[in-house]
Design a protein around this motif. Structure first.
Motif, PDB file in Angstrom:
ATOM      1  N   TYR A 210      10.486  -0.458  28.090  1.00 18.25           N
ATOM      2  CA  TYR A 210       9.533   0.605  27.779  1.00 18.25           C
ATOM      3  C   TYR A 210       8.222  -0.013  27.288  1.00 18.25           C
ATOM      4  N   SER A 211       7.121   0.389  27.915  1.00 20.66           N
ATOM      5  CA  SER A 211       5.834  -0.204  27.578  1.00 20.66           C
ATOM      6  C   SER A 211       4.710   0.795  27.749  1.00 20.66           C
ATOM      7  N   SER A 212       3.981   1.045  26.666  1.00 19.04           N
ATOM      8  CA  SER A 212       2.802   1.906  26.753  1.00 19.04           C
ATOM      9  C   SER A 212       1.727   1.275  27.627  1.00 19.04           C
ATOM     10  N   GLY A 213       1.774  -0.045  27.739  1.00 18.79           N
ATOM     11  CA  GLY A 213       0.824  -0.725  28.610  1.00 18.79           C
ATOM     12  C   GLY A 213       0.962  -0.306  30.060  1.00 18.79           C
ATOM     13  N   ASN A 214       2.194  -0.068  30.504  1.00 19.57           N
ATOM     14  CA  ASN A 214       2.404   0.374  31.885  1.00 19.57           C
ATOM     15  C   ASN A 214       1.644   1.663  32.178  1.00 19.57           C
ATOM     16  N   THR A 215       1.733   2.620  31.266  1.00 18.09           N
ATOM     17  CA  THR A 215       1.095   3.920  31.491  1.00 18.09           C
ATOM     18  C   THR A 215      -0.421   3.802  31.457  1.00 18.09           C
ATOM     19  N   GLN A 216      -0.938   2.979  30.538  1.00 16.34           N
ATOM     20  CA  GLN A 216      -2.387   2.798  30.492  1.00 16.34           C
ATOM     21  C   GLN A 216      -2.901   2.216  31.805  1.00 16.34           C
ATOM     22  N   LEU A 217      -2.191   1.245  32.339  1.00 10.69           N
ATOM     23  CA  LEU A 217      -2.578   0.663  33.621  1.00 10.69           C
ATOM     24  C   LEU A 217      -2.451   1.679  34.752  1.00 10.69           C
TER      25      LEU A 217
END
Length: 377
Positions: A210-217
């Motif tokens: 789970y990574s908030s970075g994925n969604t930002q990208l």
């Protein structure tokens, strides 16, 4: 004089360290969180950040309210809500509000932070971009849209890996650790600069992280694919078409950078958050108008990995008492729960959740489901 000199020298050293190690975000976070008596970010933090207004459609589509709508729940459940800091609890069946209550001076039009429920909103927006042909396929390489991507396996990452949390990004998701990447992300004033420096050093498509970075990208990718600011595309293609009662507000990193913090921080109210649940419950349709492809909704509600069945494409998945349900979930227990078998949408907003300690559905979700089921049994 010696004491004053030491204070000046000490202050100079501190500011030098802040500048050298790019810790301005940390100072901002301390001011917004710790100096206001909190230990983590909270649902009422909009006033401390720059934001964009996501305009509601002038046309309204209000929920039907049952003549026997429940506004006081079982004693055990009311005690649980008090313990967990619930501020809104809403139960909708067959497009009709059958249970609704607000706590701590919150109301039906109180706007609070979605936190990571927004990850589901972003993946739904991605589904629309695919449907409209801006994105060719979920299997497109992310680097074709974002050539700034870095890391050993950056060229292998597919769009679906961002949406399904299998990208291989090096990341730590921990909101209570002020030095974790997601804590930095929350207060950092240039999301693109931050994300383009996160390496993809693990092989994609194999393991869930789970990574908030994925969604930002993913939101950056949608912007580039559509050649439209993410907030405008979201507003026109999704938000307007589910006819919210009120404007929404989406935090941005700074006025200078102007990037939507898509991994979190969409502020709205329980009734309007529930509209995303209705969209999923009705397979992408809103009152007869197809907003998002039903095939995309169906795909999003299937586990992506064989070795982790609790996550699809931007949606949490589980089974309880013999029926399947899906979940949009955010920090401190922001939930939109969808139970197709019962034609139920359950929305809970609040200040506390149960820390499961690992990816999956936390037990407080089941409490909110049980109370809703008691209203229809």
């Amino acid at each position: 004089m010696k004491i004053l000199k030491n204070i000046i020298i000490g202050s100079a050293v501190i500011f030098a360290l802040i500048y050298t190690f790019n810790l301005e975000y940390f100072i901002k976070g301390v001011g917004i969180v710790y100096l206001r008596g909190y230990t983590t970010v909270y649902i009422d933090d909009l006033e401390y950040f720059d934001f964009e207004t996501i305009k509601a459609n002038n046309i309204k589509s209000p929920w039907i309210e049952s003549e026997i709508k429940v506004t006081d729940f079982s004693e055990d459940f009311e005690n649980y809500n008090k313990e967990m800091g619930t501020v809104a609890y809403l139960v909708i069946q067959n497009d009709t509000i059958i249970g609704e209550k607000y706590y701590e001076n919150y109301s039906a039009n109180s706007s609070t932070n979605s936190f990571s429920m927004s990850k589901s909103f972003v993946t739904l927006t991605m589904g629309k971009a695919i449907e409209q042909g801006y994105i060719n396929s979920l299997n497109d390489k992310v680097i074709d849209y974002i050539p700034e991507l870095k890391g050993k396996f950056a060229s292998d990452v597919e769009i679906i890996d961002l949406a399904a949390m299998t990208s291989g990004i090096i990341w730590e998701e921990g909101t209570s650790n002020p030095f974790s990447p997601v804590a930095k992300q929350y207060f950092y004033e240039d999301q693109k600069k931050l994300m383009f420096n996160q390496p993809f050093d693990n092989k994609s498509g194999e393991n869930y992280l789970y990574s908030s970075g994925n969604t930002q990208l993913l939101s950056i990718l949608i912007e580039r694919a559509t050649n439209t600011d993410f907030k405008d595309y979201f507003e026109n293609e999704l938000w307007h078409k589910i006819y919210p009662d009120y404007d929404g507000y989406w935090q941005i990193d700074s006025k200078k950078s102007g990037n939507i913090k898509s991994f979190c921080c969409f502020h709205s109210n329980a009734r309007d958050f529930s509209r995303f649940g209705k969209l999923v419950l009705n397979n992408g349709s809103w009152d007869g108008e197809q907003i998002i492809s039903p095939s995309f909704i169906e795909l999003s509600l299937e586990p992506y990995l064989e070795n982790f069945d609790a996550y699809g494409i931007g949606m949490w998945l589980s089974n309880y008492k013999g029926f399947d349900f899906s979940l949009m979930s955010g920090h401190q227990g922001q939930y939109v729960i969808i139970i197709p078998n019962k034609d139920l949408i359950i929305t809970r907003l609040g200040k506390k959740d149960v820390n499961l300690g690992e990816p999956g559905i936390s037990p407080d979700v089941l409490k909110y489901i049980d109370e809703a089921l008691s209203l229809i049994n």
